[in-house]
Design a protein around this motif. Structure first.
Motif, short mmCIF file in Angstrom:
data_model
loop_
_atom_site.label_atom_id
_atom_site.label_comp_id
_atom_site.label_asym_id
_atom_site.label_seq_id
_atom_site.Cartn_x
_atom_site.Cartn_y
_atom_site.Cartn_z
N PRO A 189 -16.43 0.27 -1.54
CA PRO A 189 -16.37 1.38 -2.50
C PRO A 189 -15.12 1.27 -3.37
O PRO A 189 -14.14 0.62 -3.00
N SER A 190 -15.17 1.92 -4.51
CA SER A 190 -14.02 1.89 -5.42
C SER A 190 -13.03 3.01 -5.11
O SER A 190 -11.89 2.96 -5.56
N GLN A 191 -13.46 4.03 -4.36
CA GLN A 191 -12.59 5.15 -4.05
C GLN A 191 -13.07 5.86 -2.79
O GLN A 191 -14.19 5.62 -2.32
N VAL A 192 -12.22 6.70 -2.25
CA VAL A 192 -12.56 7.58 -1.13
C VAL A 192 -12.35 9.01 -1.60
O VAL A 192 -11.31 9.33 -2.17
N THR A 193 -13.33 9.89 -1.38
CA THR A 193 -13.22 11.29 -1.78
C THR A 193 -13.42 12.19 -0.58
O THR A 193 -14.18 11.87 0.35
N LEU A 194 -12.75 13.33 -0.60
CA LEU A 194 -12.83 14.34 0.46
C LEU A 194 -13.15 15.69 -0.17
O LEU A 194 -12.56 16.05 -1.19
N SER A 195 -14.07 16.42 0.44
CA SER A 195 -14.44 17.76 -0.04
C SER A 195 -14.05 18.79 1.02
O SER A 195 -14.23 18.55 2.22
N PHE A 196 -13.54 19.94 0.57
CA PHE A 196 -13.05 20.97 1.48
C PHE A 196 -13.75 22.30 1.20
O PHE A 196 -14.29 22.53 0.10
N SER A 197 -13.68 23.18 2.20
CA SER A 197 -14.35 24.48 2.10
C SER A 197 -13.59 25.46 1.22
O SER A 197 -14.15 26.46 0.78
N GLU A 198 -12.31 25.22 0.98
CA GLU A 198 -11.51 26.09 0.13
C GLU A 198 -10.38 25.28 -0.47
O GLU A 198 -10.18 24.11 -0.13
N GLN A 199 -9.63 25.89 -1.37
CA GLN A 199 -8.56 25.18 -2.06
C GLN A 199 -7.49 24.71 -1.08
O GLN A 199 -7.12 25.44 -0.16
N VAL A 200 -7.02 23.49 -1.28
CA VAL A 200 -5.94 22.93 -0.47
C VAL A 200 -4.88 22.34 -1.38
O VAL A 200 -5.13 22.08 -2.57
N ALA A 201 -3.69 22.13 -0.83
CA ALA A 201 -2.62 21.46 -1.55
C ALA A 201 -2.46 20.06 -0.99
O ALA A 201 -2.32 19.89 0.23
N MET A 202 -2.49 19.06 -1.86
CA MET A 202 -2.38 17.66 -1.44
C MET A 202 -1.41 16.93 -2.36
O MET A 202 -1.23 17.31 -3.52
N GLY A 203 -0.78 15.87 -1.83
CA GLY A 203 0.12 15.04 -2.61
C GLY A 203 -0.38 13.61 -2.67
O GLY A 203 -1.46 13.28 -2.16
N ASP A 204 0.44 12.73 -3.26
CA ASP A 204 0.00 11.34 -3.44
C ASP A 204 -0.22 10.62 -2.12
O ASP A 204 -1.03 9.71 -2.03
N ASP A 205 0.52 11.00 -1.07
CA ASP A 205 0.36 10.35 0.23
C ASP A 205 -0.54 11.14 1.17
O ASP A 205 -0.58 10.86 2.37
N SER A 206 -1.27 12.12 0.65
CA SER A 206 -2.11 12.95 1.51
C SER A 206 -3.34 12.21 2.01
O SER A 206 -3.89 12.56 3.06
N ILE A 207 -3.81 11.21 1.26
CA ILE A 207 -4.97 10.41 1.69
C ILE A 207 -4.51 8.96 1.81
O ILE A 207 -4.07 8.36 0.83
N ARG A 208 -4.61 8.41 3.02
CA ARG A 208 -4.24 7.02 3.25
C ARG A 208 -5.44 6.27 3.81
O ARG A 208 -6.10 6.75 4.74
N VAL A 209 -5.71 5.10 3.25
CA VAL A 209 -6.80 4.25 3.71
C VAL A 209 -6.20 2.96 4.24
O VAL A 209 -5.46 2.26 3.53
#
Length: 657
Positions: A61-81
């Motif tokens: 895949p070209s990217q990884v996406t995450l969906s949440f039930s409500e608004q969240v705060a995330m930063g550049d290092d919040s998703i690591r693969v």
């Protein structure tokens, strides 16, 4: 001495008679609210991902996406693969892909990734200020071994989480004592502003709340991030915290505490001096201020100003919790936040005033009966406010009766309700002692008769000798005599001694209750837990959100216990994708010999529609193109086999829209 309990007033009799009716009304209201509950969340939950957990894809895949039930705060290092060797393969740049009601974030991957199993680790802060985290895997081409080991510690845990929790508890305690003590002085016992023990209590409460707020602000970066104390010194992280809703609330609280310091200065400065001024001293009368008419006239305007200013500052400080925690997210936030402020103020008036009463009974034997009676009325009103706002909060955070016993939040809430019931029972005993309480003037008179000799000895010891050792010895003797005199003064009235003991028990229960409340505010609400696990009466299909259910099973044989996690995406009429995971009791993948699924719609006599999902990985099965032709409540039957002869079928009803 003997004391005759005064006859209850007509108003008090009517209030007592109304208590059973009030309880019935609150019970009916609670039942109605639970019956009308609709889905909502308070902690954010991961609802979908692309790629999905455990899936095997043919091409990278070209990217990884995450969906949440409500608004969240995330930063550049919040998703690591991470690749099978533990190296990062994402670009480290967060993509905000939110649109309308869809909350989705992602990160791009480097091109040309080789085959193997990849790990996605993510961390975020939900809208109610609590950190959340998780991890899952997907494979390219075929699954492979992976050397990635994720930390067992969840976000917000560890030593930093404990320190942050202690600061939260101290902040609640400081607020309750600060507001409760100030309210007790202005509403029940104005002369208390001149008493040193009460002044110390208020000042210490202000210092505690201020220090705890500063500690939470400094610890916020490691609490929501790495979990390391060293990151508390990260100025860039602190700057990022200040830009969040929680950071803004903590800074606002500090500013309001500055205004509270001015309030305290006036309360124990100009106001106390006016009360203690010659010609206005009193204290034994049972008028509204515990003094004579002249003193009332001199202080009435200042009392009114302090009451208005104190209420505004107290409500503002309470709002810093309401605007950043559970009340600020989920359903009916416009109603929940004002009621949360009222709830906090009522708690402070009741429990904080209780602490003041305990100290006054112990340190200031001359406290008037009228002051105690007035606090009894304030406490009753506070309990009524707590009951109304608490019922609403319970409905909002639970959503169903099953969540009351089936979730951690519900069980902690039951513990809190039990403690409140015990506290109310002890408070009833205190109210009985209050009705029998003797007048403060009588106590003072009794003490003068009991111990005139000791008082004269204290007076004779005022002269300080030249010898420092002798002076120190006499000072210790005077302190012992003063303590003994104070104790005799306290114990001269048995009714006051009884009230003091019952209030001490109340205060002890209140300390435990505050600890349970602190735990409750950091626990994921039952409504969110049930939505994630699908433990309600029927899991409901929500637009753009997969249905997720959890089914424990036991085939009866050796190693026959486990848990099935089933996901149906998008959970609507038409084609769906099914994912099914089996876990052992210790959370490891359970590679079952056979798994079968069947769908039945009893209302339309459709089914069972059998399905044998494909094995995707150890403990994971999937199937695409699962057709559900009609909307309604579908029964899902999952048959699992753990050996050649041991198998069982578990089922769950879900609502398909």
């Amino acid at each position: 001495m003997t004391a005759t309990a005064p006859a209850p007033s007509a108003a008090r009799v009517r209030a007592t008679a109304l208590l059973p009716r009030l309880a019935l009304v609150l019970a009916a209201l609670l039942a109605t609210l639970f019956a009308a509950a609709s889905p909502a969340t308070a902690h954010a939950a991961l609802t979908a991902s692309d790629p999905k957990d455990g899936v095997v894809v043919a091409t990278a895949p070209s990217q990884v996406t995450l969906s949440f039930s409500e608004q969240v705060a995330m930063g550049d290092d919040s998703i690591r693969v991470l690749d099978p060797q533990g190296r990062r393969v994402d670009t480290g740049e967060l993509r905000d892909m939110c649109s309308g009601n869809v909350i989705r974030y992602g990160t791009a991957l480097h091109p040309g990734l080789p085959n193997g199993t990849y790990t996605v680790a993510w961390q975020a802060v939900s809208a109610d200020s609590h950190p959340i985290s998780g991890a899952f895997t997907f494979s390219i081409g075929a699954p492979s071994a992976t050397s990635v080991t994720l930390p067992a510690q969840q976000a917000g845990g560890g030593p930093v989480g404990i320190a942050y929790g202690i600061a939260r508890y101290a902040a609640y305690a400081g607020f309750i004592l600060l507001v409760g003590a100030s309210a007790f002085i202005l509403l029940c016992w104005r002369r208390g502003a001149t008493e040193r023990p009460l002044q110390k209590l208020v000042l210490r409460a202000w210092v505690t709340l201020t220090a705890a707020t500063l500690a939470m602000l400094v610890l916020r970066t490691p609490y929501t991030g790495s979990g390391k104390f060293a990151d508390a010194l990260d100025l860039q992280g602190l700057r990022a915290v200040l830009e969040t809703k929680t950071g803004a609330s903590l800074v606002s609280r500090l500013l309001l505490l500055g205004a509270a310091a001015l309030f305290i200065a006036v309360l124990f400065g100009a106001y106390a001096r006016r009360l203690a001024a010659p010609g206005t001293a009193g204290g034994d009368a049972e008028g509204p201020a515990g003094g004579d008419a002249e003193r009332d006239k001199d202080t009435s305007d200042l009392t009114f100003g302090l009451a208005i200013g104190g209420t505004v500052v107290s409500a503002g400080i309470a709002a810093t919790w309401a605007l950043s925690e559970h009340a600020s997210t989920g359903i009916q936030t416009a109603v929940a936040m004002p009621l949360d402020i009222l709830h906090l103020l009522a708690v402070a008036a009741w429990l904080g005033g209780l602490a003041v009463l305990l100290i006054a009974l112990h340190k200031v034997p001359g406290i008037e009966r009228a002051a105690v009676r007035r606090f009894s009325d304030v406490a009753f009103i506070s309990v009524v406010v707590l009951a109304v706002t608490g019922v609403y909060q319970a409905w909002r955070q639970l959503g169903s009766w099953s969540a009351l016993t089936g979730t951690g939040y519900g069980r902690v809430l039951l513990l809190k309700i039990g403690l409140i019931a015990v506290l109310l029972a002890v408070a009833y005993l205190s109210r009985q002692w209050t009705a029998r309480l003797a007048d403060g003037a009588t106590v003072q008179q009794a003490v003068k008769v009991v111990a005139p000799r000791d008082v004269s000895r204290e007076t004779e010891a005022v002269t300080v000798p030249a010898d420092p050792k002798r002076a120190a010895q006499l000072a210790r003797q005077r302190a012992v005599l003063a303590n003994a005199h104070q104790k005799r003064e306290r114990d001269a009235d048995p009714e006051r001694a009884g009230l003091r003991r019952s209030v001490l028990v109340e205060a002890g229960i209140a300390v435990v209750l505050l600890a349970v409340t602190t735990i409750l505010t950091s626990t994921e609400p039952g409504r969110a837990v049930e939505q994630e696990a699908g433990r309600g009466s029927a899991a409901t299909a929500v637009p753009d959100r997969a249905i997720k259910i959890t089914l424990p099973f036991d085939t009866g044989g050796q190693n026959g216990k486990g848990e099935i996690r089933l996901e149906l995406d998008p959970g609507r009429v038409g084609a769906n994708t099914l994912h099914l995971w089996a876990d052992t009791p210790d959370g490891q993948p359970f590679d079952l010999p056979e798994v079968k699924v069947a769908f039945t719609l009893p209302a339309k006599d459709i089914g069972p529609l059998p399905l044998v999902p494909d094995r995707a990985a150890a403990g994971h099965w999937s199937s695409s193109g699962v057709q559900l032709p009609l909307a309604g409540e579908w029964r899902i039957d999952v048959t699992v086999r753990t050996s050649d002869i041991d198998q069982t079928t578990v089922q769950k009803t879900v609502k398909i829209g």
